[in-house]
Design a protein around this motif. Structure first.
Motif, short mmCIF file in Angstrom:
data_model
loop_
_atom_site.label_atom_id
_atom_site.label_comp_id
_atom_site.label_asym_id
_atom_site.label_seq_id
_atom_site.Cartn_x
_atom_site.Cartn_y
_atom_site.Cartn_z
N LYS A 1 30.22 32.17 24.98
CA LYS A 1 29.42 32.71 26.09
C LYS A 1 28.04 32.07 26.15
CE LYS A 1 27.97 37.23 27.84
NZ LYS A 1 28.02 38.68 27.60
N SER B 1 38.21 35.57 41.36
CA SER B 1 37.14 35.06 40.50
C SER B 1 37.09 35.84 39.19
CB SER B 1 35.78 35.18 41.20
OG SER B 1 35.76 34.35 42.32
N LEU B 2 36.87 35.12 38.12
CA LEU B 2 36.72 35.76 36.80
C LEU B 2 35.25 36.04 36.52
CD1 LEU B 2 39.11 33.55 34.60
CD2 LEU B 2 39.64 35.71 35.75
N THR B 3 35.01 37.10 35.78
CA THR B 3 33.65 37.35 35.29
C THR B 3 33.42 36.45 34.08
OG1 THR B 3 34.35 39.05 33.73
CG2 THR B 3 33.81 39.78 35.98
N LEU B 4 32.19 36.38 33.63
CA LEU B 4 31.87 35.60 32.44
C LEU B 4 32.66 36.11 31.24
CD1 LEU B 4 30.23 33.43 30.97
CD2 LEU B 4 28.37 35.10 30.74
N GLU B 5 32.74 37.41 31.09
CA GLU B 5 33.48 38.00 29.96
C GLU B 5 34.96 37.65 30.03
OE1 GLU B 5 31.16 39.65 31.79
OE2 GLU B 5 29.65 39.67 30.19
N GLU B 6 35.54 37.68 31.23
CA GLU B 6 36.96 37.34 31.40
C GLU B 6 37.19 35.86 31.10
OE1 GLU B 6 38.37 40.53 34.84
OE2 GLU B 6 37.23 38.73 35.44
N GLU C 1 38.42 30.61 38.75
CA GLU C 1 39.32 31.32 39.66
C GLU C 1 40.76 31.17 39.19
OE1 GLU C 1 36.88 31.18 43.85
OE2 GLU C 1 38.45 29.69 43.55
#
Length: 194
Positions: free
Chosen positions: A85, A71-76, A94
């Motif tokens: 954002k 899973s990616l973070t919001l920043e990623e 993902e």
């Protein structure tokens, strides 16, 4: 004398009817306002999909062939795709941590009227992947078949599917295979959405 009472009574009846008419009209205007507001609120809700059950249904449909495992973070997510954002309300993003696999699934619910911009960012991301496809020779067909899907204020980036074992990944046959896998994802999305 009798005529005077009848005339006065008639005027009083007219006034009474006018008052009833004005009150009824006021009530109708209020009801219309409430209904109009409710319709607008439900239209807002109708533009956003519930992405969690869609994600679960896709994973269930693909089972072992669903390869995104990180899973990616919001920043990623923002760094990867360039989506603003502030335009993201909710997301699932993902990717596969296996460097030999490019499988990626992203679903975002955008804030009202920002889904078009998000879809454009996804398309630019896809263009970049297409340009760099030769860096992933075993995944060229999957990259070429990747797709951006926009449904109201929900935007998807789909690059998943069964591993493609066709030797020439640039062939029509290989790309057709990967496109069918993307269509499989779209079918699940449509089925869950109704």
């Amino acid at each position: 004398m009798k005529t005077f009472i009848t005339t006065k009574g008639a005027e009083w009846e007219k006034t009474k009817v006018r008052k009833i008419f004005i009150i009824s009209l006021t009530i109708l205007v209020l009801i219309y306002s409430l209904v109009a507001c409710t319709a607008k609120e439900s239209e807002v809700e109708a533009n956003v999909l519930d992405i969690k059950p869609i994600h679960e249904a896709i994973k269930e449909n693909f089972r072992d062939d669903y390869l995104p495992d990180t899973s990616l973070t919001l920043e990623e997510l923002v760094e990867l795709t360039g989506v603003e954002k502030d335009s993201i309300d909710e997301f699932i993003a993902e990717v596969s941590k296996n460097e030999n696999t490019v499988d990626t699934f992203i679903a975002i619910n955008t804030k009202r009227d920002t889904s078009y911009d998000a879809a454009q960012k996804f398309l630019k991301y896809k263009e970049k992947l297409d340009e760099d496809a030769l860096k992933h020779p075993d995944n060229i067909a999957k990259i070429k078949a990747s797709k951006v899907v926009r449904k109201g204020d929900t935007v998807f980036f789909i690059m998943i599917g069964k591993p493609n074992t066709i030797e020439n990944q640039e062939s029509k046959e290989a790309i057709d295979f990967s496109e069918k896998e993307v269509k499989r994802v779209e079918a699940v999305i449509n089925e869950v959405c109704g």
